[in-house]
Design an enzyme around this catalytic site. Structure first.
Site, PDB file in Angstrom:
ATOM      1  N   LYS A   1       0.802  -1.228   0.000  1.00  0.00           N
ATOM      2  CA  LYS A   1       0.000   0.000   0.000  1.00  0.00           C
ATOM      3  C   LYS A   1       0.838   1.283   0.000  1.00  0.00           C
ATOM      4  CE  LYS A   1      -4.131  -2.046   2.039  1.00  0.00           C
ATOM      5  NZ  LYS A   1      -5.283  -1.850   2.923  1.00  0.00           N
TER       6      LYS A   1
ATOM      7  N   ASN B   1      -4.773   2.207  -1.686  1.00  0.00           N
ATOM      8  CA  ASN B   1      -5.378   0.865  -1.707  1.00  0.00           C
ATOM      9  C   ASN B   1      -6.208   0.627  -2.969  1.00  0.00           C
ATOM     10  OD1 ASN B   1      -7.688   2.470  -0.977  1.00  0.00           O
ATOM     11  ND2 ASN B   1      -8.660   0.605  -0.194  1.00  0.00           N
TER      12      ASN B   1
ATOM     13  N   ASP C   1      -9.583   3.221   2.210  1.00  0.00           N
ATOM     14  CA  ASP C   1      -9.500   2.629   3.557  1.00  0.00           C
ATOM     15  C   ASP C   1      -9.835   3.644   4.645  1.00  0.00           C
ATOM     16  OD1 ASP C   1      -8.762   0.037   2.864  1.00  0.00           O
ATOM     17  OD2 ASP C   1      -6.621   0.475   2.926  1.00  0.00           O
TER      18      ASP C   1
ATOM     19  N   ALA D   1       1.900   0.810  11.880  1.00  0.00           N
ATOM     20  CA  ALA D   1       2.049   2.079  11.169  1.00  0.00           C
ATOM     21  C   ALA D   1       2.243   1.881   9.672  1.00  0.00           C
ATOM     22  CB  ALA D   1       3.218   2.871  11.748  1.00  0.00           C
TER      23      ALA D   1
ATOM     24  N   ASP E   1      10.961   3.666  14.411  1.00  0.00           N
ATOM     25  CA  ASP E   1      11.165   4.807  13.510  1.00  0.00           C
ATOM     26  C   ASP E   1       9.922   5.041  12.657  1.00  0.00           C
ATOM     27  OD1 ASP E   1      13.679   5.401  14.419  1.00  0.00           O
ATOM     28  OD2 ASP E   1      14.707   4.151  12.921  1.00  0.00           O
TER      29      ASP E   1
ATOM     30  N   GLY F   1     -13.045  -5.908  11.007  1.00  0.00           N
ATOM     31  CA  GLY F   1     -12.464  -5.494   9.742  1.00  0.00           C
ATOM     32  C   GLY F   1     -13.386  -5.715   8.574  1.00  0.00           C
TER      33      GLY F   1
END
Length: 525
Positions: free
Chosen positions: A306, A327, A344, A382, A408, A492
């Site tokens: 993505k 997406n 999304d 993330a 990070d 989901g």
């Protein structure tokens, strides 16, 4: 390209590699194949237990409920190794005499073809003779494939068959390009590639004009071969023709996707000539440079692409650009450029907002424009889905805390949404303030590893609402544990439905049949 008038023939293998079956099982399986929608069955003599040509072929062909293809790909008994070629020839001659509809002979055994063709004429057999070649290594270059086709055509057989093992989905275009060549020669062609990366060579077969599509029996899956049930219920390949637009999910892995059972019936519901297929992609650059035809009109983008896919879009919608994740990709009809979108974000956030409102958890947020306004929103992961959730929550006035195994990456996302990043190892003990939202945007808990959850069970009681982006299974362990802890839960599958509705609108330019799509999700997921 395939002809719209071509009759689709779905062939179900009754036997395959490293599988030995009895004749009784084959007869039973043939009945199942017919009930599941097959038009023809393929039976490999080398896979029949203690094969006896006359006895077993009689049983099979006298009890066939639908046309039968008889094939042989190796010696069926070590004791018969001497004279194997003559036994193969005798068995195939016998099959023709007893009423087999198709006989398959490998190109390496083509020396027996003149005898078989003469035998067919002498016995007035209506059986078609297929000459086949199985390429076990990487798919050869186009020129070599054409030479193989020419050699097979020169044998005088009725149909030619070429099977490869795709190491990459980009190899399949070499297969597709053989179909118009064979149509010019007026020779029916069966051609496909095995394995998960070869799946679309089956599903797009009727678009390009293939003679057979292969489908596997329920309870006997074959990698790279769609199930008979999916061919009948989801894909309905009899409706696919040369004008059909192709859409697909670009992902790795891809077998978990339920997109085909949602998008394909929805296309048909609004009379849109499209097909949606799973695309196992290893290299985005190679994929997009290979599948550049206008026929490949749009793509869903899944794990792990993505974020990376932005580099291959000619244009990116501002929301997707700000999130840094795409997406959905559309090939713009006018100039063929690839345009990236993110459906999304709104899908996940509206699903969470609606659940909060439905459970009376607005807490005055409506006056600020959203039930999420002012709430602590904890995002785990993330990546692409996590970015969509974080940016969506920020747009609604939520306060963000980001956890990711790559600190990070967590810091980078937290900075972009004016939030806070915390070390992933702290997640297990993290206790949020009252009224917080937890959103899992990692694959943790996805089939087949369904017993895992990303947080400690004891912390779930502190959350007002728990969202899980995973939708296979529909009720993940995280959602079950959150329910037990008293939290409102959003699965989901709700995000999947809403983002798919957004994709459908972009793919087709038509209004998505929302209620129809919701009914599919509720009944099939």
């Amino acid at each position: 390209m395939g002809s719209a008038n071509q009759v689709l023939n779905i062939c179900a293998p009754m036997t395959h590699e490293q599988q030995s079956v009895s004749v009784e099982q084959i007869v039973n399986n043939m009945k199942h194949a017919k009930a599941e929608g097959a038009d023809t069955v393929e039976i490999r003599l080398d896979c029949i237990t203690s094969f006896h040509p006359l006895l077993h072929l009689k049983i099979i062909l006298q009890n066939k409920p639908l046309p039968v293809l008889i094939a042989n790909r190796k010696k069926w008994d070590d004791s018969l190794s001497k004279g194997d070629d003559s036994m193969l020839l005798e068995a195939l001659q016998l099959a023709l005499e007893l009423g087999a509809d198709f006989i398959e002979v490998e190109l390496k055994d083509a020396s027996c073809l003149p005898t078989l063709l003469e035998h067919k004429r002498n016995h007035n057999s209506h059986g078609k003779i297929i000459v086949s070649c199985y390429v076990d290594d990487i798919t050869p270059p186009q020129e070599e494939l054409l030479q193989l086709v020419a050699r097979m055509q020169a044998t005088g057989s009725d149909i030619i068959k070429l099977v490869t093992h795709a190491a990459d989905i980009t190899e399949l275009t070499r297969i597709f390009s053989l179909f118009p060549h064979c149509q010019n020669l007026q020779v029916p062609l069966i051609a496909y590639s095995c394995g998960e990366r070869g799946l679309i060579s089956q599903l797009l077969c009727p678009k390009f004009g293939g003679f057979f599509v292969y489908g596997s029996l329920a309870g006997n899956p074959i990698l790279g071969i769609p199930s008979l049930d999916s061919l009948k219920e989801a894909y309905k390949l009899e409706d696919v023709n040369e004008d059909t637009k192709v859409f697909g999910l670009i992902s790795k892995p891809v077998s978990h996707s339920k997109g085909p059972i949602l998008h394909n019936p929805s296309f048909r519901h609004v009379n849109y000539n499209g097909i949606y297929v799973p695309m196992f992609v290893d290299d985005l650059k190679e994929f997009f440079s290979t599948y550049s035809s206008p026929d490949f009109s749009g793509f869903s983008v899944g794990i792990p692409y993505k974020e990376e896919v932005l580099r291959f879009c000619d244009e990116v919608h501002p929301l997707a650009q700000s999130i840094g994740a795409v997406n959905t990709i559309i090939r713009r009809p006018g100039d063929g450029e690839l345009v990236g979108y993110n459906t999304d974000c709104e899908a996940a956030i509206t699903a969470i907002e609606d659940a909060l409102i439905e459970h009376g958890c607005n807490d005055g947020g409506a006056s600020l424009g959203s039930a999420l306004a002012g709430r602590l929103f904890v995002v785990v992961g993330a990546g692409g889905a996590g970015k969509a959730l974080a940016f969506g929550a920020k747009s609604r006035g939520a306060r963000l805390v980001i956890f990711d195994i790559d600190f990070d990456r967590a810091k980078s996302l937290a900075c972009a949404v004016s939030g806070e990043a915390q070390l992933y190892k702290e997640l297990v003990n993290f206790e949020p303030e009252k009224g917080a939202i937890l959103a899992n945007a990692t694959p943790i808990g996805m089939h087949p590893n369904t017993d895992r959850i990303p947080v400690a069970e004891s912390t779930l009681e502190h959350y007002l609402l728990v969202f899980d982006a995973v939708y296979t299974p529909r009720r993940t362990r995280l959602l079950k544990e959150a329910d037990a802890a008293g939290a409102t839960t959003v699965g989901g599958v709700e995000m999947f439905l809403r983002q798919a509705i957004g994709q459908f609108n972009l793919f087709t330019g038509l209004e998505a049949p929302k209620e129809f799509m919701r009914e599919i999700v509720l009944s099939k997921f």
